[in-house]
Design an enzyme around this catalytic site. Structure first.
Site, PDB file in Angstrom:
ATOM      1  N   GLU A 167       0.870  -1.353  -0.031  1.00  0.00           N
ATOM      2  CA  GLU A 167      -0.081  -0.199   0.067  1.00  0.00           C
ATOM      3  C   GLU A 167       0.955   1.413  -0.082  1.00  0.00           C
ATOM      4  OE1 GLU A 167      -2.815  -0.296   3.320  1.00  0.00           O
ATOM      5  OE2 GLU A 167      -3.576  -2.138   2.514  1.00  0.00           O
TER       6      GLU A 167
ATOM      7  N   GLU B  40      -4.794  -9.018   1.011  1.00  0.00           N
ATOM      8  CA  GLU B  40      -5.571  -8.674   2.434  1.00  0.00           C
ATOM      9  C   GLU B  40      -6.885  -8.814   2.109  1.00  0.00           C
ATOM     10  OE1 GLU B  40      -4.341  -5.284   4.729  1.00  0.00           O
ATOM     11  OE2 GLU B  40      -2.193  -5.450   4.187  1.00  0.00           O
TER      12      GLU B  40
END
Length: 905
Positions: free
Chosen positions: A504, A597
């Protein structure tokens, strides 16, 4: 012989040779973890000025910001002449490919006159510690608003400057050897002095590195080693730990030897009948003359106990080499192994392992021997199905794991790590993502042995920052060294199937510029290991972005099932993304897509709040699954972080799009820090297993899907609801069956059958009456599994049960003891919160206690703790070389005490 000074005199230690050693005359790798002296500056002290580099001033930072907050630009800070960066940077030269970009050590000996680095300094008042060591885990916890360390980093004192010192003496026969120090992990900005000389260091606390001590050691005299660590506050989004928290090794080799992590074994072609084995070896000549040597490889089967088979299964032809003085040379050898035993993930396959023993020989004398464990396996990636191992499609049933070990903190312990993996495999896990940093090397040895696939990850940030003092400060100088060190160290582990270069990262937002950085990092990894795909996790980059196109595998965080699609998030500035599997599939039909995720669901083990939402997935709000007064979340397992989803919702989208390779749930175990949604707490809520290692209800939901052939049923909630008589108290069941009948006190409440995209059976109209709730489940019309819960009586006593009653007397092994509060009939009392005191006699110690409550601020070393939802954990550790009987006693006011006998052998 190596002599290590303890502070009662000089003791000659018997050296244990590890897997990479064969005889003491060739290569010795010595456990260097015992009896260090430790000192940490207090919060009210001004530390010394021996700093790596200047850092930005941090005035305000809210560590409770949402985990998907957009990373921001770095703050420019100019270095000054007094920093030591220029002396530390050369440590990484071996990992910089372009010789013109390698660093030259300046003149001078910074820190030489500082007392802590000198032999004569009296450190007798310093604390004696054994490594691995986490200085912060003992606490105390910070509380209240605006603490020095907030909830994001676990409210524990991981920040600060500290020193470690150790003395040793080399014997005369070590005079012509190379002497190395190996540090598997030190948090962070480690700098090492030997005999007053600054040898080197490494800023990134998760990297393993080696230092050549040879120029600075003295033979026959006391050598003084001093290591300085500087762990910044506001430098992480989770608990980083503090200290030399992984193992440290002392190694002696000949002047001609195999380089650090100097072998690479790949299997370019694999079948059941034969496998091609290709071995690349890097050899270094430290002598002043050219040298002629030969290289010999023998391949053995390797047992789970790391012992070699009696005879080699393959011997490769000897190779003659000429090494120039000061040269590092690579050599390659290839052969065919017939009828190989393949490595593969369980339960589908068997994790067979081999080891190649590489010998450097000169004039009939073995100068060096180096053992490299590896596995023979064929890895493929199919965009229509996912990961294929040895020709078999393996759906990824994965979890994310942070590096801490709960109440033990960041200090690595082999048994504690193994226990976590055992529990995860029981749930059905076959893959782990190392979030978000390189793991301890021993953890990968465990995943190799246990047959678990691994996504190996490097960084949580690049140039853009997530916290004011995170890795972005050193990314420009160190990203190549860190990446190459990671890949060289871990490239021979068969469990590793992908390299992750980022999580991220803020460069997702910068278009072509971010993609260019990603491609540069990918090329670094590929130059070290062209056999595995390289990717980064994306929570914002869309299917048509250049950042996505740069990846070998499309790795999505939460985007697959959609982010913040509820009406309440409309017209907000938060990330909002529709379910994105189809868009990425259309844009990248030739690439595997997986969810690195998913979920980030919440729950507090054993607590249930009413009313229960009729939705399959909902955000946490007061009165809707959450309680901000007590900082707890309902265990009906229907609530998630704002950008996440329940397990039910994730399973639905995976079943809708079978081309998705699988998921990595956030996360397996609760971890220290990042206690979303309640940052006044100490640890997360998102694990399927709590911080103490106790299973939450969600564990069984995943087990029901991931182990469909296991007859299992699990009822929630508990059935102790005094005061709710006659009130709606929904009963849910997680089962690998497809139908269930509910009985309350023997009376049927009807049957229900799972419909399409249903992953639990809900009996939402049940009214509470004390007694017994039983669930009988069926599969394909046949009785499958049962479960029941009973209203318990008043708490009466304590029950102790150990995961292992016999442990090794090595000073490291552990027994994890579960404490249940029970009634007179032995039924657990799930609402009990009694304070329990523990004492231990015999050759061992109570290392820590815990109860899995994210809000509990009792220091982990405490021998007294309140139960949470009727349970506690006690961790017992043996003493080194002291076998005998250990007796644990648990006592609590108004309860019958309990005694448990263990043995250390």
């Amino acid at each position: 012989m190596l002599f290590i000074r303890n502070y009662k005199g000089l003791l000659a230690l018997t050296l244990l040779l590890l897997a990479t050693n064969v005889t003491a005359k060739q290569r010795e790798k010595i456990d260097f973890t015992g009896e260090w002296r430790f000192y940490r500056y207090a919060d009210n002290q001004t530390p010394d000025s021996l700093i790596y580099d200047t850092r930005p001033n941090v005035n305000q930072f809210d560590d409770s910001q949402a985990a998907d907050t957009r990373p921001s630009d770095a703050v420019t800070v100019n270095s000054h002449d007094g920093v030591l960066k220029s002396w530390i940077l050369p440590t990484g030269n071996a990992f910089i490919a372009n010789p013109d970009k390698r660093h030259v050590r300046p003149e001078g000996e910074p820190g030489k006159d500082f007392p802590f680095v000198q032999r004569a300094f009296d450190d007798s008042h310093w604390k004696v510690v054994n490594l691995p060591h986490d200085w912060a885990i003992a606490g105390p916890f910070y509380s209240g608003n605006n603490p020095k360390v907030g909830g994001g980093m676990g409210r524990l004192p991981s920040h600060g400057v500290a020193w470690y010192r150790k003395q040793f003496t080399l014997a005369k026969d070590d005079k012509n050897k190379r002497i190395y120090l190996h540090i598997d992990g030190a948090m962070s900005y480690s700098m090492v002095w030997l005999n007053g000389h600054l040898v080197g260091g490494w800023p990134y606390g998760y990297s393993s590195y080696q230092l050549d001590l040879t120029p600075y050691v003295t033979v026959g005299q006391t050598n003084q080693l001093a290591i300085r660590l500087d762990n910044p506050p506001k430098s992480s989004r989770w608990y980083p730990g503090g200290g030399i928290y992984r193992n440290v090794w002392f190694e002696k080799t000949a002047q001609i030897h195999i380089s650090q992590w100097g072998t690479q074994v790949i299997t370019p072609t694999v079948s059941k009948d034969k496998a091609t084995i290709s071995i690349t070896t890097s050899i270094r000549n430290h002598t002043k003359n050219d040298q002629n040597v030969s290289l010999q490889h023998h391949i053995y089967e390797l047992s789970k106990q790391d012992t070699l088979s009696e005879n080699p299964v393959l011997t490769l032809p000897s190779q003659a080499l000429t090494l120039a003085s000061g040269e590092e040379q690579k050599s390659q050898a290839t052969s065919v192994l017939k009828n190989p035993k393949l490595w593969g993930p369980i339960p589908h396959q068997t994790p067979h392992r081999y080891a190649v023993v590489t010998s450097v020989i000169q004039n009939g004398k073995t100068l060096d021997q180096y053992t490299t464990p590896f596995g023979v396996r064929k890895l493929a990636f199919n965009p229509d199905t996912g990961v294929v191992v040895n020709g078999e499609h393996i759906p990824l049933q994965g979890v994310n794991q942070h590096h801490d070990l709960g109440a033990l903190g960041a200090a690595f312990n082999l048994r504690a790590a193994q226990r976590q993996l055992n529990i995860l495999q029981e749930m059905g896990v076959n893959a782990i993502r190392m979030a978000h940093n390189p793991p301890a090397p021993e953890l990968l040895t465990l995943t190799d042995k246990m047959g678990i696939l691994v996504l190996n990850e490097s960084f949580d940030s690049w140039y853009k920052k997530k916290t004011p003092l995170d890795f972005h400060l050193i990314f420009a100088d160190w990203h190549e060294q860190d990446l190459r060190a990671l890949v060289r160290r871990d490239k021979n582990h068969p469990s590793v199937i992908m390299w992750y270069i980022g999580n991220e990262v803020g460069e997702q937002y910068t278009g072509e510029e971010g993609a260019e950085i990603a491609l540069k990092l990918k090329s670094i990894v590929k130059s070290e290991d062209p056999t595995r795909p390289v990717t980064a996790s994306m929570n914002w980059a869309k299917a048509d972005f250049p950042f996505s196109a740069a990846m070998d595998v499309i790795s999505l965080n939460y985007q697959g099932e959609g982010i913040r699609q509820e009406p309440e998030f409309e017209n907000t500035d938060r990330i909002r993304t529709p379910p994105s599997y189809p868009a990425f599939r259309e844009a990248h039909p030739d690439k595997v897509i997986l969810s690195s995720e998913t979920a980030s669901a919440y729950s507090s083990r054993g607590l249930y709040f009413f009313p229960v939402t009729p939705k399959t997935s909902a955000p946490v709000r007061d009165g809707l699954g959450g309680n901000s007064k007590i900082h707890q979340v309902s265990s009906y397992e229907l609530h998630a972080v704002d950008f996440g989803a329940s397990a039910d919702k994730v399973f639905r989208y995976l079943d809708t799009y079978p081309f998705v390779a699988g998921q990595f749930v956030w996360n397996g175990f609760d971890y220290l820090g990042e206690p979303t949604p309640y940052y006044a707490a100490r640890s997360s809520y998102s694990g399927m297993i709590d911080l103490a290692g106790f299973k939450k209800d969600r564990f069984y939901l995943y087990q029901s899907e991931w182990r469909p052939d296991l007859p299992m049923a699990h009822i929630l909630p508990h059935w102790n609801w005094s005061g709710r008589e006659g009130e709606i108290t929904p009963v849910h069941v997680f089962t690998s069956g497809d139908e269930a009948e509910l009985f309350i006190n023997g009376q049927s409440q009807g049957k229900k059958k799972k419909g399409p995209f249903e992953y639990r059976l809900r009996f939402d109209d049940v009214r509470y009456t004390p007694g017994t709730v039983e669930m009988v489940t069926y599969k394909n019309g046949k009785r499958w599994a049962t479960d029941s819960v009973t209203t318990s009586g008043v708490p009466s006593g304590l029950r102790l049960s150990a995961d292992r009653n016999i442990i090794n007397a090595d000073g490291k092994d552990l027994s994890f003891v579960t404490v249940d509060i029970v009634d007179k009939k032995g039924n657990p009392v799930p609402t009990a919160t009694h304070r329990v005191h523990f004492s231990l006699t015999g050759p061992g110690r109570i290392v820590a206690t815990d109860n899995g409550d994210s809000t509990n601020f009792t220091p982990f070393p405490s021998h007294e703790r309140k139960a949470f939802s009727g349970k506690l954990l006690v961790i017992i550790q043996s003493e080194h070389n002291k076998p005998g009987e250990l007796k644990l006693t648990a006592s609590s006011q108004a309860l019958e005490p309990a005694v448990l006998t263990l043995r250390a052998n």
